[in-house]
Design a protein around this motif. Structure first.
Motif, mmCIF file in Angstrom:
data_model
loop_
_atom_site.group_PDB
_atom_site.id
_atom_site.type_symbol
_atom_site.label_atom_id
_atom_site.label_comp_id
_atom_site.label_asym_id
_atom_site.label_seq_id
_atom_site.Cartn_x
_atom_site.Cartn_y
_atom_site.Cartn_z
ATOM 1 N N LEU E 8 0.865 -1.177 0.000
ATOM 2 C CA LEU E 8 0.000 0.000 0.000
ATOM 3 C C LEU E 8 0.903 1.228 0.000
ATOM 4 C CD1 LEU E 8 -2.878 1.228 0.252
ATOM 5 C CD2 LEU E 8 -2.541 1.242 2.711
ATOM 6 N N VAL E 9 0.924 1.950 -1.124
ATOM 7 C CA VAL E 9 1.808 3.112 -1.261
ATOM 8 C C VAL E 9 1.101 4.358 -0.776
ATOM 9 C CG1 VAL E 9 3.229 4.405 -2.872
ATOM 10 C CG2 VAL E 9 2.611 2.050 -3.380
ATOM 11 N N GLU E 10 1.784 5.196 -0.022
ATOM 12 C CA GLU E 10 1.240 6.500 0.366
ATOM 13 C C GLU E 10 2.202 7.593 -0.081
ATOM 14 O OE1 GLU E 10 -0.006 6.725 4.413
ATOM 15 O OE2 GLU E 10 -0.762 4.661 4.449
ATOM 16 N N PHE E 11 1.703 8.479 -0.954
ATOM 17 C CA PHE E 11 2.475 9.645 -1.416
ATOM 18 C C PHE E 11 1.639 10.850 -1.064
ATOM 19 C CE2 PHE E 11 5.078 7.407 -4.680
ATOM 20 C CZ PHE E 11 6.245 8.120 -4.519
ATOM 21 N N GLY E 12 1.974 11.621 -0.059
ATOM 22 C CA GLY E 12 1.061 12.692 0.374
ATOM 23 C C GLY E 12 -0.258 12.034 0.745
ATOM 24 N N ALA E 13 -1.363 12.580 0.240
ATOM 25 C CA ALA E 13 -2.676 11.997 0.554
ATOM 26 C C ALA E 13 -3.064 10.899 -0.430
ATOM 27 C CB ALA E 13 -3.733 13.098 0.560
ATOM 28 N N THR E 14 -2.224 10.625 -1.420
ATOM 29 C CA THR E 14 -2.508 9.574 -2.400
ATOM 30 C C THR E 14 -2.249 8.195 -1.789
ATOM 31 O OG1 THR E 14 -2.100 10.950 -4.330
ATOM 32 C CG2 THR E 14 -1.695 8.608 -4.603
#
Lengths: 220, 220, 220, 220, 220, 220
Positions: E8-14
């Motif tokens: 599960l990738v989190e980039f900022g709120a993405t």
């Protein structure tokens, strides 16, 4: 005979029929904005290639490649136009590949520009633009494909070269040498910064040559 | 450049690109029958007509008119061929209308025959037929549209005439003057037996003239 | 029970349920024209035939044969009606084949006419027509299939005869003996002018007999 | 005429044509298992109801209601059969509603059982079963709809009652009174445990009566 | 819990859920080649964005944007792998956006690489690779989005920045700093060579930082 | 982050993301009725299960199981709401299964209720309801799956239990213990009245426990 703008582009053995169809008015969600709308659809005749491909109408769905190319053409041609000066008119550009031998998407953009220019002139003669024709069509665009084959940057790859290319890049430039779109991909192998630079230089030069040809075609 | 048989037909302002694509083998349900298979697909480019029509690939379904015409072309072209002499080979004939001004379906049949003849010759040169080329292609076919306008039978209606015609008929004949298909329809008005006879005579004569043109085209 | 017009046609072992559904108003593109609209849809239940066919709803697309037949029925039934006297009403005729044994499309036209006549009478009773019922329904239509088997012209082919016929023709006539549609096809073999004439004569006589049956059905 | 099993069910004004089509063999993923396969498809003719609905084949997709009902019928009819005794044969049950007035899904199950029984008997006569016919068809099933209207449990709701019912329940029972499926829904209002019990009792009694009718139909 | 590789990738709120599913064997047209196959599918949950979008499954067709992104992810992840060392195994990478705030396609590539690495390790433990795991996964890839806002090059644009950016570029690099894909587009405005260079530099640096994070994630 | 109501439900290893999206206004056919509209869509990520399933968007059609479950969720959630007090607002509930281990549809209903409660509260804060929030959301609903395994009634079956269950039942209850929906199916075997009663009792007790958890979740 019928379209407001129409051109048959020949690049090597590649033949793309580009037509621009004008409709007064814009899609519902854009009404009242004062802005025009330009979009493009790309397709290949089933036997444009060495072996026949099934029609997308028969398969009942449009493939990813077709979608990707239609979107690229649409973005590139919207860059030519000042949508406010175009006024609430829609231009649909159809690019149908009659015979394919590499570089069909860049041929479609280069020819699509000429068809759009014809259509804008037609709108101008009908006094249907919000601004002047030269304000509506504020830039020209042209596109080339470049690639690296055996370590060597090459312009305008035909189908056989395209298949063996290590890197494949499509460059879309304006008539003044600015970039509209740069798409480089190295599926078979990766590429270094120096190679990227060489390809961009080669592509920009190729676009400049095409811009000259477009000017001549539109002048005649 | 690519297809085994290819011809661009021009009838008045109508332009249809007919290509024949050969595949070795036949669909699964026909395997082992010793018989070949021939089928046809008809389509129009979106701006072949005076106003643009949406692509059937974008709509995701093929319209009734397209289906009806593709089936007519396929039946007519199968009449040319002895499928046993063709052997287990498939020929797909694509008829793409680049510009339409009436009579596109009959132009497609007439041009499709030439493309099929080329494809059979190509199979003959490859020694891939079960019989001789002249046995495989045992008849020629040609087609015309005829109609009654203002009480007068007329050959080769262009689009504007077609729209106002009281009766509209498509006639497909062999090179020896036999009938393959006769389709007459009088949606706007009905027609009498004498009118039917006059249209059939006119159509048969028109087909005979086209047969002559096909012979010349194939000879060159 | 529900439709404005409804008839179950039996031709030999063929059974077709024809219903006519009336809607006030016409499709948007026809609004304000003062003209009515009539269209037809043909379909087969999956086990109407000797072996089951997949449902077109499950396949997600309508086949070419279905399209071709629906269009033929629609054209034939529009010939019955004066669309101005019908006024801005729409009639949708559904022809569903419950059991098939040849001649389903001609049975559908012949039965469809009776359903349309019922629907026009229903509109007349509701005073929803622009003209009188007899002006709106200005012609009757009936249809038969004829064919050549072993050199012999034959009326009303059942499925087994249809399969072996050399030539197959559908004839749609009005109650006064004029032609609405003539469709002859000789896929297996071609046909001569004399054969065409014999089939047309036989078909016209068959339609005349059906016209008589339609009159009796509507009178009761 | 054509199917291996076929029955026209009438429940009040509801008419459902149930046919069972037998194919030797099973779908690929089930081959070699020794087990048979039974599935069902439910559909309505467009004018089975008071107002016409569009055909799902024309819309290009099957609606949720159709899917839900087809799955319920399939599950219920699989409960009748010992798939090992059936052997590697497939039975497809088509339930086509010709006229609808409530309770179409339960009529389809009740009639579908009779069609399946016919088809199993047909397989038995052809000696194509792995076991005996009475082993293959090891249970009977019947189904009813029940509901609560104005606080009152009611059997066999017609369309007008169905629309105003507070609770709507479909009960599928075997001939020995066991339950195959119980589906109760109270969209308009919720229901108490005592109401659930009353509906289940009423439904089970209704199924028992139908089982008797099925026995008589199959005996004749 | 289920997939062979999952992150599960989190980039900022993405937030993007990337899973890699392994199947033994390859599609039919690739059988016997000794080469593996890797492909990717990208999708957004309907409410991943500020306003809900309709599901593509409900619309019955996949949009052009989805196709374009799925193809980009697939090409980028194939660059990681030596398909001969992978052997005839297929890896399907699903990238489902749970919450979107810009940069979803580059997050999907960066996370997809980690899922692929897990899947290759899983194949290695099962001794199902043709070569060693480190030969099969011969490169790492990471991707970032960069853009020009108000004349300033910027890394990792969130949704609001993306909308106002003059130029938007996606850069995919290997762990050793070579380029896999460079896609720059200036729909709103065009860009100069110096801007192209600045964006490429910024993107390459961003990818290098992500490569470090990937190493740590895979080490733990 | 974006939706008006959002909850991630965990039941054992099952994970379902439920979001509620609010739109002002209702579908066209419901305008002016003063009533709101609530509907639900259920979907599974392709690798939510032990083996990957193809995306329904890629297949171009929604399967029967998906339709059946979406309809069940929609009916259950409409039971929570007084559509007049909701006013002309639409709530779309999306239930996306991220990981599946049995009971996904009942988890979706239970979580969907919480998302709907959040959305109604959001509408209340915006003063967009016709009535008070507590009038609009006039009931709570919760759902469980129960089944019989080896003769024993069991609550909350995981995937492995579900596969071997003789009878499978979904129970939807309100917070006050009334029934909204009862769906019991015994495909593998049939069930007796006493078993039905035991399952209903067990399910009602399970729903009561979940109602308590929902209250706590909404209070925090």
């Amino acid at each position: 005979m019928h379209p407001e703008g129409s051109v048959l582009v020949e690049f090597g053995a590649t033949r793309v029929l580009c037509t621009a169809s004008v409709t007064e008015g814009v899609p519902r969600w854009r009404k009242g904005s004062g802005l025009g709308w330009v979009t493009a659809e790309y397709a290949m005749l089933p036997r444009a290639t060495t072996t026949r491909s099934d029609r997308e109408s028969v398969k009942g769905r449009i493939g990813g490649r077709t979608h990707e190319i239609s979107r690229l053409i649409g973005r590139s041609l919207r860059a030519c136009l000042d949508l406010a000066a175009l006024g609430e008119n829609s231009i649909m550009v159809d690019c149908d590949v009659l015979q394919a031998d590499g570089g069909t998407r860049t041929a479609a953009i280069t020819g699509g520009y000429v068809a759009v220019a014809d259509a804008v002139a037609w709108l101008g003669r009908k006094r249907a633009l919000s601004g002047k024709p030269e304000a509506a069509l504020h830039r020209s665009v042209a596109a080339v494909s470049v690639g690296i084959i055996g370590g060597e940057p090459r312009l305008d790859l035909c189908y056989e070269e395209d298949v063996i290319a290590d890197v494949d890049m499509n460059i879309v430039c304006t008539g003044t040498g600015d970039f509209v779109e740069v798409q480089g991909t190295g599926e078979q192998s990766v590429f270094k910064r120096a190679e990227l630079d060489a390809l961009v230089d080669l592509g920009a030069a190729g676009c400049a040559a095409l811009t000259e040809l477009q000017r001549k075609a539109l002048a005649s």
